[in-house]
Design a protein around this motif. Sequence first.
Motif, PDB file in Angstrom:
ATOM      1  N   GLY A 193      -2.062  -5.308  10.215  1.00 60.62           N
ATOM      2  CA  GLY A 193      -2.930  -6.478  10.160  1.00 60.62           C
ATOM      3  C   GLY A 193      -4.399  -6.168  10.012  1.00 60.62           C
ATOM      4  N   VAL A 194      -4.822  -4.959  10.376  1.00 58.02           N
ATOM      5  CA  VAL A 194      -6.251  -4.629  10.312  1.00 58.02           C
ATOM      6  C   VAL A 194      -6.751  -4.592   8.871  1.00 58.02           C
ATOM      7  N   LEU A 195      -6.023  -3.927   7.988  1.00 56.03           N
ATOM      8  CA  LEU A 195      -6.480  -3.862   6.602  1.00 56.03           C
ATOM      9  C   LEU A 195      -6.433  -5.222   5.921  1.00 56.03           C
ATOM     10  N   ARG A 196      -5.482  -6.077   6.327  1.00 60.15           N
ATOM     11  CA  ARG A 196      -5.465  -7.432   5.780  1.00 60.15           C
ATOM     12  C   ARG A 196      -6.740  -8.173   6.199  1.00 60.15           C
ATOM     13  N   HIS A 197      -7.147  -7.979   7.425  1.00 58.46           N
ATOM     14  CA  HIS A 197      -8.385  -8.595   7.907  1.00 58.46           C
ATOM     15  C   HIS A 197      -9.588  -8.094   7.104  1.00 58.46           C
ATOM     16  N   LEU A 198      -9.543  -6.832   6.698  1.00 59.73           N
ATOM     17  CA  LEU A 198     -10.649  -6.247   5.934  1.00 59.73           C
ATOM     18  C   LEU A 198     -10.548  -6.541   4.442  1.00 59.73           C
ATOM     19  N   GLY A 199      -9.443  -7.137   4.009  1.00 51.87           N
ATOM     20  CA  GLY A 199      -9.259  -7.401   2.585  1.00 51.87           C
ATOM     21  C   GLY A 199      -8.870  -6.175   1.790  1.00 51.87           C
ATOM     22  N   LEU A 200      -8.275  -5.190   2.470  1.00 52.03           N
ATOM     23  CA  LEU A 200      -7.902  -3.940   1.812  1.00 52.03           C
ATOM     24  C   LEU A 200      -6.395  -3.698   1.878  1.00 52.03           C
ATOM     25  N   ASP A 201      -5.618  -4.732   2.110  1.00 51.89           N
ATOM     26  CA  ASP A 201      -4.175  -4.595   2.291  1.00 51.89           C
ATOM     27  C   ASP A 201      -3.446  -4.428   0.961  1.00 51.89           C
ATOM     28  N   TYR A 202      -2.185  -4.077   1.053  1.00 50.60           N
ATOM     29  CA  TYR A 202      -1.363  -3.804  -0.135  1.00 50.60           C
ATOM     30  C   TYR A 202      -1.217  -5.036  -1.026  1.00 50.60           C
ATOM     31  N   ASP A 203      -0.978  -6.197  -0.444  1.00 49.95           N
ATOM     32  CA  ASP A 203      -0.757  -7.395  -1.261  1.00 49.95           C
ATOM     33  C   ASP A 203      -1.948  -7.697  -2.148  1.00 49.95           C
ATOM     34  N   ARG A 204      -3.135  -7.588  -1.592  1.00 45.22           N
ATOM     35  CA  ARG A 204      -4.329  -7.877  -2.394  1.00 45.22           C
ATOM     36  C   ARG A 204      -4.527  -6.799  -3.451  1.00 45.22           C
ATOM     37  N   LEU A 205      -4.302  -5.539  -3.077  1.00 44.83           N
ATOM     38  CA  LEU A 205      -4.484  -4.458  -4.038  1.00 44.83           C
ATOM     39  C   LEU A 205      -3.436  -4.535  -5.146  1.00 44.83           C
ATOM     40  N   TRP A 206      -2.203  -4.908  -4.790  1.00 46.11           N
ATOM     41  CA  TRP A 206      -1.127  -4.988  -5.777  1.00 46.11           C
ATOM     42  C   TRP A 206      -1.434  -5.999  -6.880  1.00 46.11           C
ATOM     43  N   GLU A 207      -2.161  -7.068  -6.548  1.00 49.19           N
ATOM     44  CA  GLU A 207      -2.488  -8.097  -7.541  1.00 49.19           C
ATOM     45  C   GLU A 207      -3.275  -7.538  -8.711  1.00 49.19           C
ATOM     46  N   VAL A 208      -4.105  -6.522  -8.460  1.00 45.46           N
ATOM     47  CA  VAL A 208      -4.926  -5.942  -9.528  1.00 45.46           C
ATOM     48  C   VAL A 208      -4.463  -4.540  -9.908  1.00 45.46           C
ATOM     49  N   HIS A 209      -3.553  -3.976  -9.116  1.00 43.61           N
ATOM     50  CA  HIS A 209      -3.118  -2.586  -9.355  1.00 43.61           C
ATOM     51  C   HIS A 209      -1.641  -2.456  -8.962  1.00 43.61           C
ATOM     52  N   PRO A 210      -0.733  -3.059  -9.723  1.00 42.89           N
ATOM     53  CA  PRO A 210       0.685  -3.079  -9.326  1.00 42.89           C
ATOM     54  C   PRO A 210       1.384  -1.726  -9.349  1.00 42.89           C
ATOM     55  N   SER A 211       0.777  -0.726  -9.954  1.00 40.64           N
ATOM     56  CA  SER A 211       1.403   0.598  -9.989  1.00 40.64           C
ATOM     57  C   SER A 211       0.972   1.492  -8.825  1.00 40.64           C
ATOM     58  N   VAL A 212       0.172   0.962  -7.912  1.00 43.54           N
ATOM     59  CA  VAL A 212      -0.307   1.773  -6.795  1.00 43.54           C
ATOM     60  C   VAL A 212       0.838   2.083  -5.834  1.00 43.54           C
ATOM     61  N   ILE A 213       0.781   3.244  -5.234  1.00 44.42           N
ATOM     62  CA  ILE A 213       1.700   3.617  -4.155  1.00 44.42           C
ATOM     63  C   ILE A 213       0.906   3.556  -2.866  1.00 44.42           C
ATOM     64  N   PHE A 214       1.294   2.645  -1.991  1.00 40.93           N
ATOM     65  CA  PHE A 214       0.541   2.341  -0.788  1.00 40.93           C
ATOM     66  C   PHE A 214       1.390   2.720   0.416  1.00 40.93           C
ATOM     67  N   CYS A 215       0.913   3.683   1.216  1.00 41.79           N
ATOM     68  CA  CYS A 215       1.701   4.211   2.333  1.00 41.79           C
ATOM     69  C   CYS A 215       1.001   3.916   3.659  1.00 41.79           C
ATOM     70  N   SER A 216       1.664   3.140   4.508  1.00 44.09           N
ATOM     71  CA  SER A 216       1.170   2.870   5.859  1.00 44.09           C
ATOM     72  C   SER A 216       1.900   3.787   6.830  1.00 44.09           C
ATOM     73  N   VAL A 217       1.153   4.663   7.513  1.00 43.71           N
ATOM     74  CA  VAL A 217       1.733   5.614   8.463  1.00 43.71           C
ATOM     75  C   VAL A 217       1.342   5.175   9.875  1.00 43.71           C
ATOM     76  N   THR A 218       2.318   4.684  10.620  1.00 48.66           N
ATOM     77  CA  THR A 218       2.050   4.195  11.976  1.00 48.66           C
ATOM     78  C   THR A 218       3.104   4.724  12.938  1.00 48.66           C
ATOM     79  N   HIS A 219       2.958   4.378  14.201  1.00 47.37           N
ATOM     80  CA  HIS A 219       3.929   4.819  15.200  1.00 47.37           C
ATOM     81  C   HIS A 219       5.202   3.977  15.170  1.00 47.37           C
ATOM     82  N   TYR A 220       5.051   2.635  15.112  1.00 48.05           N
ATOM     83  CA  TYR A 220       6.216   1.760  15.239  1.00 48.05           C
ATOM     84  C   TYR A 220       6.491   0.926  13.995  1.00 48.05           C
ATOM     85  N   GLY A 221       5.785   1.165  12.912  1.00 50.95           N
ATOM     86  CA  GLY A 221       6.052   0.433  11.687  1.00 50.95           C
ATOM     87  C   GLY A 221       5.324  -0.901  11.621  1.00 50.95           C
ATOM     88  N   GLN A 222       5.634  -1.670  10.575  1.00 49.64           N
ATOM     89  CA  GLN A 222       4.952  -2.925  10.297  1.00 49.64           C
ATOM     90  C   GLN A 222       5.676  -4.147  10.860  1.00 49.64           C
TER      91      GLN A 222
END
Length: 370
Positions: A98-127
């Motif tokens: 949720g933090v990157l979504r708050h900053l406007g840097l999340d995958y969904d927003r980036l995918w709209e302009v860059h659908p070939s991006v590989i976006f990896c979220s590395v966390t302890h318990y997942g999304q």
Amino acid sequence: MLSGITVVDFSHHLPGPICTMRLAELGATVLEVQPYPQDPSPFSSIAGGPDRKTGASILRSHRNQKSISLNLRTVEGRSLAFALAKEADVVVESYRPGVLRHLGLDYDRLWEVHPSVIFCSVTHYGQSGDLYQLGSSDLNIQAVSGFLSAVRDAQGRPVAGELPLADFAVGVYASEQICAALVQRERTGRGAYLDVASADLLSYWSGLQALLAKSSHTEQEKVDSSRDFVAYQVYETAEGQYVALAAREEKFWRNFCRAVGRADWETMHTATISGNHDLYVELRDLFLSRTQAEWSELGAEVDCCLTAVEEWADWAEHAYARSREIADTLPEAEPVGHEDHTHEWLKKKLRMTDASLRRLEDMGVIPVQK
């Protein structure tokens, strides 16, 4: 192997830098986005002043890794970060969900302009799931996954090890997932979102061990864990060092017995401490009769799964580390100062002018170039 691949790294705890270090070792160019002003956390960037780097930042001193500093609390800083991500092949991040979504840097927003991006979220318990917003550390992950239950002392209590196993493991696992996603993109043109969680990985390992335990043929096999076998133990040596004997297979145990002149032990490779304590005492006394170096020499000459327990303090001098030149593959242990590439990479990637960079300095978006 990954030459020509650009990775933008927003991660700030150990798993992310482990992941991007591995990608850099494979040839990718990694652009690390550090917080500005600097976070003094030992797992983030600089601690103890501008000339001392500690924690995860040491991993970022590796070849092919560059560092830029952006103030993501500002609109301009977030815009620059988004622009850099839009030019990347891979984005890695480790914020709480949720933090990157708050900053406007999340995958969904980036995918709209860059659908070939590989976006990896590395966390302890997942999304998602019951714990996804919970703070934790490596030890918590080992506990939640069931992994810690397999690491116990002589009294049966779970032991907290010094190695952050979950962080290291998930960092390597994330790099593996990214490489697989790059292969998919090469074949299909599609990018990917990767939800990589350390608790998932260690739970998978623990689950595999649980399946193996359940498949044991007898109840006694379930009870007799590896730590109870006399042929699978850590033994103290004459000078207070340790060696590991792992001669669980009969051929290795037989070789060991013959090497130490105890042919009468050859049929006892499945003996346990609880079932044959006298044999354990004899073995313990035997190992106390020679130094670690002497036992290491025997282990090198005789095929019996006997090795020294090497100490971290002089790991680079270990025979194996020297023979495989492992020290040469790691980042420098004591990087000199902190090299910031903000101006260089904003000019190179976003074609910014000196005047634009000076304006961003005045606004507190990027550090002042010295």
